[in-house]
Design an enzyme around this catalytic site. Structure first.
Site, PDB file in Angstrom:
ATOM      1  N   LYS A  23      26.026  78.090  60.620  1.00  0.00           N
ATOM      2  CA  LYS A  23      24.630  78.453  60.955  1.00  0.00           C
ATOM      3  C   LYS A  23      24.341  79.859  60.424  1.00  0.00           C
ATOM      4  CE  LYS A  23      23.743  80.234  65.183  1.00  0.00           C
ATOM      5  NZ  LYS A  23      23.043  81.525  65.246  1.00  0.00           N
ATOM      6  N   ASN A  24      25.250  80.796  60.648  1.00  0.00           N
ATOM      7  CA  ASN A  24      24.986  82.200  60.320  1.00  0.00           C
ATOM      8  C   ASN A  24      25.135  82.511  58.845  1.00  0.00           C
ATOM      9  OD1 ASN A  24      24.349  82.545  62.945  1.00  0.00           O
ATOM     10  ND2 ASN A  24      26.240  83.600  63.517  1.00  0.00           N
ATOM     11  N   CYS A 117      17.211  89.453  73.766  1.00  0.00           N
ATOM     12  CA  CYS A 117      17.525  88.055  74.071  1.00  0.00           C
ATOM     13  C   CYS A 117      18.544  88.105  75.211  1.00  0.00           C
ATOM     14  CB  CYS A 117      18.088  87.346  72.846  1.00  0.00           C
ATOM     15  SG  CYS A 117      19.758  87.843  72.470  1.00  0.00           S
ATOM     16  N   ARG A 122      19.334  94.251  71.269  1.00  0.00           N
ATOM     17  CA  ARG A 122      19.445  93.862  69.855  1.00  0.00           C
ATOM     18  C   ARG A 122      18.339  94.484  68.990  1.00  0.00           C
ATOM     19  NH1 ARG A 122      21.188  87.709  69.544  1.00  0.00           N
ATOM     20  NH2 ARG A 122      21.846  88.359  67.476  1.00  0.00           N
ATOM     21  N   ASP A 305      31.419  86.108  68.950  1.00  0.00           N
ATOM     22  CA  ASP A 305      30.899  84.746  69.127  1.00  0.00           C
ATOM     23  C   ASP A 305      31.960  83.777  69.642  1.00  0.00           C
ATOM     24  OD1 ASP A 305      28.581  84.727  66.298  1.00  0.00           O
ATOM     25  OD2 ASP A 305      28.573  85.720  68.237  1.00  0.00           O
ATOM     26  N   ARG A 397      21.060  74.926  69.058  1.00  0.00           N
ATOM     27  CA  ARG A 397      20.674  75.924  68.050  1.00  0.00           C
ATOM     28  C   ARG A 397      21.794  76.130  67.045  1.00  0.00           C
ATOM     29  NH1 ARG A 397      18.081  81.273  70.302  1.00  0.00           N
ATOM     30  NH2 ARG A 397      18.218  81.556  68.078  1.00  0.00           N
TER      31      ARG A 397
HETATM   32  C1  EPZ Z   1      24.807  88.368  63.952  1.00  0.00           C
HETATM   33  O1  EPZ Z   1      23.788  88.872  64.797  1.00  0.00           O
HETATM   34  C2  EPZ Z   1      24.982  86.915  64.340  1.00  0.00           C
HETATM   35  N1  EPZ Z   1      23.729  86.182  64.084  1.00  0.00           N
HETATM   36  C3  EPZ Z   1      25.372  86.825  65.816  1.00  0.00           C
HETATM   37  O2  EPZ Z   1      25.601  85.455  66.115  1.00  0.00           O
HETATM   38  C4  EPZ Z   1      26.667  87.604  66.022  1.00  0.00           C
HETATM   39  O3  EPZ Z   1      26.993  87.569  67.382  1.00  0.00           O
HETATM   40  C5  EPZ Z   1      26.480  89.050  65.555  1.00  0.00           C
HETATM   41  O4  EPZ Z   1      26.044  89.066  64.176  1.00  0.00           O
HETATM   42  C6  EPZ Z   1      27.759  89.867  65.649  1.00  0.00           C
HETATM   43  O5  EPZ Z   1      28.761  89.270  64.877  1.00  0.00           O
HETATM   44  C7  EPZ Z   1      23.432  85.830  62.818  1.00  0.00           C
HETATM   45  O6  EPZ Z   1      24.161  86.107  61.878  1.00  0.00           O
HETATM   46  C8  EPZ Z   1      22.157  85.065  62.622  1.00  0.00           C
HETATM   47  P1  EPZ Z   1      24.492  92.750  64.610  1.00  0.00           P
HETATM   48  P2  EPZ Z   1      23.126  90.307  64.465  1.00  0.00           P
HETATM   49  O7  EPZ Z   1      23.287  93.289  63.916  1.00  0.00           O
HETATM   50  O8  EPZ Z   1      23.129  90.544  63.010  1.00  0.00           O
HETATM   51  C9  EPZ Z   1      23.485  96.503  67.346  1.00  0.00           C
HETATM   52  C10 EPZ Z   1      25.438  83.510  67.343  1.00  0.00           C
HETATM   53  O9  EPZ Z   1      25.884  83.236  68.446  1.00  0.00           O
HETATM   54  N2  EPZ Z   1      22.439  96.780  66.335  1.00  0.00           N
HETATM   55  O10 EPZ Z   1      25.774  92.660  63.849  1.00  0.00           O
HETATM   56  O11 EPZ Z   1      21.835  90.364  65.203  1.00  0.00           O
HETATM   57  C11 EPZ Z   1      23.224  95.199  68.089  1.00  0.00           C
HETATM   58  O12 EPZ Z   1      22.387  95.438  69.195  1.00  0.00           O
HETATM   59  C12 EPZ Z   1      24.768  84.835  67.102  1.00  0.00           C
HETATM   60  O13 EPZ Z   1      25.500  82.768  66.323  1.00  0.00           O
HETATM   61  C13 EPZ Z   1      21.674  97.939  66.465  1.00  0.00           C
HETATM   62  O14 EPZ Z   1      21.842  98.723  67.409  1.00  0.00           O
HETATM   63  O15 EPZ Z   1      24.153  91.285  65.148  1.00  0.00           O
HETATM   64  C14 EPZ Z   1      24.606  94.771  68.498  1.00  0.00           C
HETATM   65  O16 EPZ Z   1      24.956  95.462  69.671  1.00  0.00           O
HETATM   66  C15 EPZ Z   1      24.640  85.603  68.383  1.00  0.00           C
HETATM   67  N3  EPZ Z   1      20.715  98.200  65.523  1.00  0.00           N
HETATM   68  C16 EPZ Z   1      25.482  95.264  67.348  1.00  0.00           C
HETATM   69  O17 EPZ Z   1      24.718  96.270  66.667  1.00  0.00           O
HETATM   70  C17 EPZ Z   1      20.496  97.367  64.455  1.00  0.00           C
HETATM   71  O18 EPZ Z   1      19.613  97.666  63.618  1.00  0.00           O
HETATM   72  C18 EPZ Z   1      25.854  94.188  66.333  1.00  0.00           C
HETATM   73  O19 EPZ Z   1      24.665  93.533  65.983  1.00  0.00           O
HETATM   74  C19 EPZ Z   1      21.285  96.206  64.347  1.00  0.00           C
HETATM   75  C20 EPZ Z   1      22.251  95.941  65.289  1.00  0.00           C
END
Ligand code: EPZ
Length: 417
Positions: A23-24, A117, A122, A305, A397
């Protein structure tokens, strides 16, 4: 009443099961179709709710998306609308992945701020800072990100933290920028590498994918491409835990074991017997798992995840385990539901202390987010008696026909509409 899954637990799973595409990886690949007027063809796109949502979003932006027989053809001959509306973005945060491509291809984008969420606030500040570094004019108005740039210019970007979709957004934007971009502290997840492979096939010049330093030499335009999406390492991990937690004997095929190295070594520490082949893993569950400590971290560390799924297994272990969630601030939503099935888990901020119990009791439970719902299904497979997992739209999803895959392994699991 929303759909639910009824599970009669206690059946050791046996047989082999194929993993679907990730998915990702599918979601950023779809967003990449915005970067070219030519078709992007994904030969093994998974049939998931989030993929349908992203397809719908592309269509509102001027694209056409046809998903037939596993093959997904996306084409955006012209961007006719640069607005990603709140009602779509609020249902799927990954919609933010259209931001970079829209600015790069079309020169402007209006994307609703995704909002939080179940698992956390996030924010997307890193996405916005990076786009500004590339020369975009970024403002936030009435809950929307407004970004504009006549032509993005290559720059050196160092994100303050590792962000998967942030890296993907900036990589896609930089692909069409003028000059070279370097992204330091880039995410190394396999899905980021898969996107880089697709972009390079479209004519981009991206080096260093899979490492913390990406170098992208911008090009004037990108062509279409055909791409096979990488296997879903999280679905693979979930299916392996299903074999382990039911004391079964399951072979999970069509996966990339290297993408799961940290999960496989943790499962072996827990006493799970694994036979790792080039594209498959055979798992045999222990009589009783051993306690172990887990800390989530960016790839190649233990993936957040998979945290809920491994916690469910540790809930049955002989001894006390600690799980530390370092990525999201509220990713223990499954704990309260597992407790209703007899788990003994105490949480304090980002740490959960699990005292293993001999067995779970089946119970009606409620899914809250994608991976928590997978954890509840795993608990139900192992529990004595019947478990009913409600709100399985969370599960749909990110898992393609999970109950069919588990049923084919002998699980007694039925979807009730
Ligand atoms: C991706 O989310 C995945 N989703 C998530 O999978 C996964 O859990 C996550 O990466 C971590 O591996 C997709 O790829 C579509 P991050 P993403 O930006 O990109 C903080 C699932 O279950 N952050 O790596 O949104 C954020 O709050 C989903 O399939 C900021 O502060 O995650 C988090 O604490 C859930 N500012 C951490 O960084 C930003 O601009 C990592 O988030 C961006 C992120």
């Amino acid at each position: 009443m929303p759909a639910r899954l009824e599970i009669e637990g206690g059946v050791p799973l046996r047989g082999s099961v194929r993993v679907s595409a990730a998915k990702n990886a599918a979601l950023p690949a779809l967003a990449a179709a915005l970067l070219t007027p030519e078709p992007v063809v994904l030969t093994n796109a998974p049939a998931l709710a989030d993929v349908r949502t992203m397809a719908k979003l592309l269509e509102t932006l001027g694209g056409t998306v046809v998903h037939e027989g596993g093959e997904l053809r996306a084409r955006v001959p012209r961007v006719t609308n640069d607005l990603a509306p709140y009602e779509l973005v609020s249902t799927m945060r990954a919609s933010v992945l259209v931001l970079g491509p829209l600015v790069a291809r079309h020169g402007s984008a209006r994307v609703a701020l995704p909002g939080g969420c179940a698992i956390g606030v996030r924010p997307i500040d890193q996405h916005l800072k990076g786009l500004a570094r590339l020369g975009a004019e970024v403002t936030i108005e009435n809950g929307y990100v407004i970004a504009r740039a006549s032509r993005l210019k290559g720059a050196r970007i160092a994100t303050d933290l590792v962000t998967v979709t942030g890296t993907e957004n900036l990589m896609m934007a930089a692909a069409l920028a003028e000059g070279t971009t370097v992204i330091e502290n880039a995410a190394c997840e396999p899905e980021v590498s898969d996107l880089a492979a697709l972009l390079n096939r479209m004519g981009a010049r991206i080096h260093g994918a899979g490492t913390a330093r990406l170098e992208i030499q911008g090009v004037a335009e990108l062509a279409g491409a055909t791409h096979r999406i990488v296997a879903d390492r999280i679905e693979a991990g979930t299916l392996i835990v299903a074999g382990a937690i039911t004391r079964g004997d399951v072979t999970v095929t069509d996966l990339v074991p290297d993408h799961l190295a940290s999960v496989l070594s943790k499962l072996e520490e827990i006493g799970v017997a694994l036979e790792v082949g080039p594209t498959s893993v055979r798992v045999r569950g222990p009589e009783r798992p051993r306690a172990a400590d887990v800390t989530t971290s960016p790839f190649p560390g233990f993936p957040t995840d998979m945290q809920a799924q491994v916690m469910t297994l540790l809930g049955l272990a002989d001894g006390q385990s600690r799980v530390t969630e370092t990525i999201f601030e509220n990713r223990f939503m499954h704990v309260a539901e597992l407790a209703r099935m007899g788990a003994r888990i105490a949480t304090d901020g980002s740490i959960a202390v699990i005292r293993g119990v001999p067995a779970y009791q089946g119970a009606p439970v409620m899914a809250s987010d994608l991976r928590a719902s997978a954890a509840l299904v795993l608990a139900g497979l192992a529990a004595h008696g019947q478990t009913v997992v409600s709100r399985v739209y969370h599960l749909d999803r990110g898992y393609e026909r999970l109950e069919a895959k588990l049923g084919a392994l002998g699980a007694r699991i039925t979807r009730r509409p």
